[in-house]
Motif scaffolding. Structure first.
Motif, PDB file in Angstrom:
ATOM      1  N   UNK A   1       9.366  -6.129   1.990  1.00 57.00           N
ATOM      2  CA  UNK A   1       8.453  -7.181   2.434  1.00 57.00           C
ATOM      3  C   UNK A   1       7.008  -6.794   2.134  1.00 57.00           C
ATOM      4  N   UNK A   2       6.666  -5.511   2.329  1.00 53.86           N
ATOM      5  CA  UNK A   2       5.305  -5.065   2.072  1.00 53.86           C
ATOM      6  C   UNK A   2       4.909  -5.251   0.619  1.00 53.86           C
ATOM      7  N   UNK A   3       5.773  -4.837  -0.292  1.00 53.98           N
ATOM      8  CA  UNK A   3       5.453  -4.981  -1.714  1.00 53.98           C
ATOM      9  C   UNK A   3       5.437  -6.448  -2.136  1.00 53.98           C
ATOM     10  N   UNK A   4       6.319  -7.263  -1.523  1.00 56.04           N
ATOM     11  CA  UNK A   4       6.326  -8.695  -1.834  1.00 56.04           C
ATOM     12  C   UNK A   4       5.026  -9.363  -1.418  1.00 56.04           C
ATOM     13  N   UNK A   5       4.391  -8.842  -0.357  1.00 57.44           N
ATOM     14  CA  UNK A   5       3.126  -9.403   0.127  1.00 57.44           C
ATOM     15  C   UNK A   5       1.909  -8.726  -0.499  1.00 57.44           C
ATOM     16  N   UNK A   6       2.158  -7.821  -1.431  1.00 55.33           N
ATOM     17  CA  UNK A   6       1.052  -7.185  -2.115  1.00 55.33           C
ATOM     18  C   UNK A   6       0.396  -6.055  -1.346  1.00 55.33           C
ATOM     19  N   UNK A   7       1.091  -5.507  -0.338  1.00 54.72           N
ATOM     20  CA  UNK A   7       0.553  -4.388   0.440  1.00 54.72           C
ATOM     21  C   UNK A   7       0.621  -3.110  -0.393  1.00 54.72           C
ATOM     22  N   UNK A   8      -0.443  -2.336  -0.395  1.00 58.15           N
ATOM     23  CA  UNK A   8      -0.437  -1.035  -1.076  1.00 58.15           C
ATOM     24  C   UNK A   8       0.294  -0.042  -0.180  1.00 58.15           C
ATOM     25  N   UNK A   9       1.615  -0.007  -0.319  1.00 57.79           N
ATOM     26  CA  UNK A   9       2.474   0.670   0.655  1.00 57.79           C
ATOM     27  C   UNK A   9       2.195   2.168   0.744  1.00 57.79           C
ATOM     28  N   UNK A  10       1.968   2.812  -0.380  1.00 56.33           N
ATOM     29  CA  UNK A  10       1.717   4.262  -0.338  1.00 56.33           C
ATOM     30  C   UNK A  10       0.406   4.571   0.372  1.00 56.33           C
ATOM     31  N   UNK A  11      -0.653   3.855   0.010  1.00 57.67           N
ATOM     32  CA  UNK A  11      -1.961   4.115   0.609  1.00 57.67           C
ATOM     33  C   UNK A  11      -1.950   3.809   2.104  1.00 57.67           C
ATOM     34  N   UNK A  12      -1.288   2.730   2.481  1.00 56.14           N
ATOM     35  CA  UNK A  12      -1.229   2.372   3.903  1.00 56.14           C
ATOM     36  C   UNK A  12      -0.384   3.376   4.672  1.00 56.14           C
ATOM     37  N   UNK A  13       0.709   3.854   4.055  1.00 59.88           N
ATOM     38  CA  UNK A  13       1.537   4.868   4.712  1.00 59.88           C
ATOM     39  C   UNK A  13       0.714   6.121   5.001  1.00 59.88           C
TER      40      UNK A  13
END
Length: 471
Positions: free
Chosen positions: A317-329
């Motif tokens: 869901x995060x990648x589908x919404x364009x969230x920078x998953x690594x940086x946010x993690x």
């Protein structure tokens, strides 16, 4: 209250250690303090730091992906009734939901970082930063109740000990722990209305000195009142009388214990502590691999897939919404080690005090005093060590469970009931120390009373349900 409890555990334990001759040596209180202090940091806090770093990173991604908001919105009608002081859209709601869900799935230590995150958000809403709010107490009470759908640890120990039909404790444990949760919530709500646990004016008023720093509240600290002086003298006399036995021949201590009738208690404890054969876990595992029932495959598979499913949904869901998953993690994970560092002093303080109380012989005295009462009300005396140990320490209560299961004279009723009791209660003192310590709460109000009330009801229901189904 926590000051008195902590000091009582230490002082009673030290006096009992002097009486029973458990001050020094490999099994004495001094060795127990040093060992538990090291274990609190090396075996609990540091491993917990890794979990904290991981799960706070995951929660940050979930928050940015909108999943926490979605979960909070779905359960808002229930949660808003349980926590009326917490706004529906506040991050504390979603963090509490994640923690309670992890506990229900039996994820163990993985639930703790989520709970600590929830406590951090609840502290943001708390106007009295050193006093527990009503929402905090209710949340802690629900955590000490530890509702779980599948008590896998207890089931595994039953299987390893060769007890047939270990799966039969699943529904009884769910019923017992459901009663525990309801009791915890009701006790938290009712006790909060009592004057003794009310928020006091000094909790919310913060004086400021000339330098602009908060001034210490006026207390009787440093003053020795006549009442305090009396109890201090009593303490010194009791400890001094017991400590003199250290300098006398061993026959002197034996004579004192015989005269007081405590020699039988010590002897029974030594017999009980005789090394028991360890369960043949490897053999049991091999047997289960061949004859593993479908229900267990389903439960084990569900438990094993719980965390991967959360990660797949979060990242997808995060990648589908364009969230920078690594940086946010990484951004969310940064505070994990700081939280683990904050709880270290509280862990060391509580675990050291519990180690003194447990290794001194004080627990034997308490068991000896309670046996007549429990026999009168019909509580199985064989389960008393489990009832006393469970709120204090997880590893200790697990050892007691293992001892009960391996004892040849233990009936199937006692074994099943002990497993239900283990699965339907939690280590209340540990939970209070870690969760309140993480946010610097000093006055816990009615949290301990609510947690222990839930423990008592959970243990009582375990005995009742065990007798109904297995006698």
């Amino acid at each position: 209250m926590l000051n008195y409890i902590w000091a009582s555990l230490l002082l009673v334990g030290l006096c009992a250690a002097a009486l029973f001759g458990n001050v020094s040596g490999d099994t004495g209180v001094v060795a127990a303090i040093l060992s538990k202090s090291k274990s609190a940091v090396m075996d609990i806090a540091l491993p917990l730091a890794g979990l904290m770093i991981f799960w706070l990173g995951v929660m940050r991604v979930m928050e940015k992906a909108g999943l926490l908001e979605l979960a909070a919105r779905a359960l808002a009608p229930i949660m808003s009734r349980l926590f009326p002081d917490v706004p529906r859209d506040h991050p504390a709601m979603s963090a509490m939901i994640m923690n309670l869900a992890a506990n229900m799935l039996g994820l163990g230590n993985s639930a703790t970082p989520l709970g600590l995150k929830a406590m951090t958000h609840l502290q943001e809403l708390n106007p009295n930063k050193h006093t527990a709010s009503n929402a905090m107490v209710t949340f802690l009470a629900m955590n000490t109740a530890a509702f779980t759908l599948v008590p896998m640890t207890a089931i595994n120990y039953l299987n390893a000990a060769g007890v047939k039909g270990a799966h039969q404790i699943i529904m009884p444990t769910i019923l017992a722990t459901a009663c525990t949760v309801v009791t915890a919530v009701v006790a938290a709500k009712l006790y909060g209305r009592l004057p003794a646990f009310a928020i006091k004016p000094e909790d919310s008023v913060q004086l400021v000195d000339q330098a602009g720093q908060p001034a210490p509240a006026a207390t009787e600290e440093g003053k020795i009142t006549p009442k305090r002086k009396f109890w201090m003298v009593v303490l010194f006399v009791i400890f001094g009388a017991c400590a003199t036995l250290e300098f006398m021949p061993s026959t002197a201590r034996e004579g004192v214990l015989r005269t007081t009738g405590l020699s039988q208690v010590v002897e029974k404890a030594r017999q009980k502590a005789a090394p028991a054969a360890k369960p043949a876990t490897a053999t049991a595992a091999e047997t289960e691999a061949v004859t593993e029932p479908a229900w267990k495959r389903f439960m084990n598979g569900g438990s094993g897939l719980a965390i991967p499913i959360v990660l797949v949904i979060t990242l997808g869901v995060g990648m589908a919404k364009g969230v920078k998953v690594y940086e946010e993690f990484v951004e969310g994970a940064k505070e994990g080690f700081a939280v683990a560092t904050r709880i270290m002093p509280f862990l060391v303080a509580m675990l050291a005090a519990l180690a003194v109380f447990n290794s001194s012989g004080a627990l034997l005295l308490l068991e000896y005093a309670l046996r007549p009462v429990l026999s009168f009300i019909g509580f199985p005396v064989e389960l008393l060590p489990m009832a006393l140990m469970r709120p204090l320490t997880g590893s200790g209560s697990l050892g007691v469970l293992n001892d009960i299961l391996l004892r040849p004279e233990s009936s199937d009723l006692i074994k099943y009931t002990a497993a239900i009791m283990y699965g339907s209660t939690e280590t209340t003192f540990y939970v209070l120390a870690v969760y309140f310590g993480s946010v610097g709460i000093r006055r816990i109000r009615h949290a301990l009373a609510a947690g222990l009330t839930a423990d008592v009801v959970g243990m009582g229901m375990a005995v009742v349900i065990g007798r109904m189904l297995f006698s």
